[in-house]
Design an enzyme around this catalytic site. Sequence first.
Site, PDB file in Angstrom:
ATOM      1  N   HIS A   1       0.841  -1.192   0.000  1.00 38.19           N
ATOM      2  CA  HIS A   1       0.000   0.000   0.000  1.00 38.19           C
ATOM      3  C   HIS A   1       0.878   1.245   0.000  1.00 38.19           C
ATOM      4  CE1 HIS A   1      -4.119  -1.644   1.025  1.00 38.19           C
ATOM      5  NE2 HIS A   1      -3.340  -2.702   0.881  1.00 38.19           N
TER       6      HIS A   1
ATOM      7  N   LYS B   1     -13.395   4.667   7.427  1.00 38.95           N
ATOM      8  CA  LYS B   1     -13.755   5.741   6.494  1.00 38.95           C
ATOM      9  C   LYS B   1     -15.271   5.808   6.299  1.00 38.95           C
ATOM     10  CE  LYS B   1     -12.813   5.102   2.088  1.00 38.95           C
ATOM     11  NZ  LYS B   1     -14.063   5.230   1.291  1.00 38.95           N
TER      12      LYS B   1
END
Length: 904
Positions: free
Chosen positions: A151, A570
Site C-alpha cells: 500500500h 472511512k
Amino acid sequence: MNEYRSSLVFATPDVPLRDDVRRLGALVGDLLAEQVSADFLEEIERIRTTAIARRESDTPPAGLLSLLEGREPRAAEALVRAFSTYFQVVNIAERVHRIRRRRDYQRSGTDTPQPEGLHDALRRLKAQGVTLDELSEWLPRIDVEPVFTAHPTEAVRRALLEKEQLMVASLVDNLDGMRTPNERATDAARFRMALTASWQTADSSPVRPTVEDEREHVGFYLTQVLYRVIPVMYETLEHAIEETYGSTLALPRLLRFGTWVGGDMDGNPNVDAHTIAGTLDAQRRAVLDRYLNELWQLASLLSQSTTLVAVSPALSAQLERYQALLPDAAARSRPRHGDMPYRLLNDLMRARLQATLDDADGAYAAPAELEHDLQLILDSLEVNKGLHAGWFAVRRLLWRVRSFGFHLARLDVRQESSVHARAVADALGQADWDSQDATHRAGLLGPYASGEQALPQVDDEGNARLDAVFAALADARTRHGADALGSYIISMAHNRADVLTVLALARRGGLVDDAGAVPLDIVPLFETVDDLRGGTGTVQDLLADPVYRQHLRARGDTQMVMLGYSDSGKDGGIAASRWGLQRAQVELLEAAAELGVRLTFFHGRGGSIVRGGGKTTRALDAAPRGSVDGRLRVTEQGEVIHRKYGIRALALRSLEQMTGAVLLSSLRPRAPEPREDAWRPVMDLVAERSTVAYRGFVGAPDFMQYFRLATPIDVIERMTLGSRPSRRLGQDAALSNLRAIPWVFAWSQARAVIPGWYGVGSGLQAAVEAGHEDSLREMAQDWPFFRTFLDDIAMVLSKGDLNIAELFSRLAGPLHARFFPRIRDELALTKHWVKTLLGQRSLLQHDPRLALSIRLRNPYIDPISVLQVDLLQRWRATDGEDEELLRALVACVNGVAQGVQNTG
C-alpha cells in the site's frame, strides 16, 4: 515550569536517549552549516525557538507564519529538509534506544524479564498454571503470519532507508562499552557519512514505483532482515522454555510470512497474471540464492575427516544415493573432499539446490527434502561429538528452510467483488446481474461452482484477465508447490454469491486438482460497517451452501475471514469501525462453531491507529475471547514494515511480541467478564451516535470540496508513493471511491486527523446523557477493548494540532466557516470525555514515554506544516502547474510523515 517544558523530562532509563538526541541534533547543525551555510543554520534556530515558544504559550501560529511565508520554493524545500533531517536522527535514536533497553533487560539478570517478550509470556503462562505438557500440545497449533503489503504509505524511498540502516549500525556498534576512543570516532564518522549522503539524496523518486520495485522493497526486509533473525527467535523461545520450566521442547514451525506484492489486483491495473508469476519466480530465486550462499559458508565449518571422526550410517547412505544421482558433481567434489563426508554432502546438496534454481535434473522436489538432508547432518553431528563443530550453524539454516521454504513468502491474490461479478455477468449474458437478488445469483452459480457445468468462455478483456490469473495460480501450484500460494481475497465482499463467483471462475481458469476440487482458500473481506454487520449472515449462508461446504471439506473445514479496518473507519467513523469489528468476530466465531468449521481471522490493519494500527500485543489482549486460538494473520503496511522490521534487533523483538501475545491469548485467554453483557448496549449506543455525527459531517453538502481544499490531498495524489492509484480507476472523487489510505494521509498532513476521532465525543456524550457515565468509567477501567479504544483515541488527539488545522481549513475559503467550527466543537467534546473516562488531566498521562516522543517532535513539525499551508495556497494559484512549488510540497509531506511517524 510550564506543561510543555515539564513534559520533556526524561526518565532515568531514557537519559541515554536524551544524550543521543542532543548529540545527533548538534551533528545535524554541523551538517546544515557545512552543506548550506552558517546563516541558514542560524535561521533554522530562529524558526525552531519561535516554534517552541508557540508551543509553550499554546497560541495560534501567526508568528511562525510571518517567518515562513513567501519563500522561494528551493529555499522552502531546504528548510523543510533541515527539519526532516532532525526527525530522521530522532527516529533512529529512538530505535537504537529500544535496542539499548532490550540489552539492559538481558544483562540485568533479574527475575523481571522485558515486558511483552517470550520470557515474560512464558512466566505469565506458568504463573497461570500452564504446564510444560500443555505448552507442548499447543505449540503445533501456533501459526503467526505477518503479511507484507505494498500500500502506498511508505513515504521514504529505498535509497534513504538503506542509509538509515548504516546510521543505525554505527549507533548500535557504539553501544559496546569496550569501544576505544578511536573506534567511537570511526562510528561517528560513519554516521556523519551516511547522514550527509542522505542530505544529498532527493526525498522522493521522480517516477512512480513499479510492482517490481515494490517487490524488491519488501524482498529486502524478508531476505536481509527476517532471514537472519528467524533462527534467533526460535533459540530465544527454547531458552525461555528451559529457563521457565527447567526442560526443553522440540519446537515446530511457528512463523511464516506472506505478501500481497505482485498479487494485489484490487484497483491496480499494474498487477496481473504476469506479476503473479514473476513475483513467485523472483522470490524463489531470492531464497534459493540465500540457501546456496549459506551452504557455501557451512562448508568451511563442516570439514570433519573420516580419519578422526565417524558419521552416521544414514548420512553415509544418503551420500551414496547422491553420488549416483549427481555423478558429475560427485566427480568434481570427490578428489578434494573424499575424506570429508559432511563437506562432500554439502557440495552435492548445493548441486541439487542449483538444479532446483535452474529447473534441471537432480532438483529438490520440495523443501522437505532439503530439510531432511540438514536433519541428517544434525543427527550425525549430535552422535559424533559435533555439537560444537557446526551443529549450531546447520540448525540455523534448518530453521530458515522450515520458515521460508522454496517460496520465501506466501503470495496472496486480491480482487474486488465487482470485477468478478462483471465477468460472470458477461459470461452468462445477464446484463442485470447486479440488480438480481443475491440468493438468486448464488443459486445460478451453484452448478458452475461445483463443476457440474462449465462457465462459458467469453472473449473480453475482463474475463481473459481473470482466466489468466487462475491459470497462473494453477501453474504456480505445480511449479512452486501449494505452500507458495496464500489466499484469494475478495475485497468488498457482500454475500455468498461473491464467493461462489470466484469458485466458478477458478474452475473455468483451470485451477482444479486431481480430485476435482479447487485447491484455493477463498477469503471474503468485510470492510464497510454494513458488511461487518452482515458478515455473520453471509458466512452462515456460505457454510450452509452444499456446494461451498463440499469445497470447504476439501480445505480441512477451515474458513478464513478478513476484517478490514481501513474502509470501515472511512465509512462510519472509528467508533463504529472498532465496535463493528469486535462484534463481528464474536458473532462469526459463534456461527462457525455451530456449523463445525474452524474460523481464522485475517486482520487487515494499516499503519495508523485510524486503520487498525497500534501494538499487536494490546490488540490481542482486547480481542474477543477465542478469536485468536493459536493463529495470527495480519497485514504489515508501508512505514510499519520499516519501523518494525527495518533493524534486525527490532524485527526480532516484533516477532517475539507477536508470538508471545498469541501464546498468552490462546493458552490462557482472558476470563469472561460478566459485566460485558451490560456494557455491550452502551457501546452500541456510543457507536451508533458516533456514526450519526461522523456521517453527518462527512456527508454534508460540499464536504468533499472542503476536504480537497482543507488538506493537501491534491499533492498526495501527485506523489509517486506506490504502484496503485489513490482511487479506483474510472470512478469519481466521491468519498466512497477514495481509498482509505490517502483519506487518512491527507487528514494527518493537515494535523486534524479527522478519521481518528471525529464522532467519538458525540457518541460518549450521548451515552452519558442516557445515564451510562458510571458504566463508561467501569468500561474504561476493566474492559480491555474499551480501554484500548480510548488510549488509541488519546494518541491520535495528541498528534493533532487544532491551530495548524485551522490554517489548512482557511484554505477552503467560505467553506471554512461551515465546517471548522464543527471540527473544533467535536474535538473539544472528544478530548473532554477521553480524559475524563481515563481519569487523566492531560492526554497520554499514562504513557509518558509516548507523550515525550510526540512532544519532542511537535515544535519541529509545526514549521513544516505552516510552510506547507503557504506553499499549498501558492501552488493552487498556479492551477497545480508550478513544479518547483510541488517539489517543495512533496518535501513537506515527507517531513510531516517522518515527524508524526505514520502516513496512511
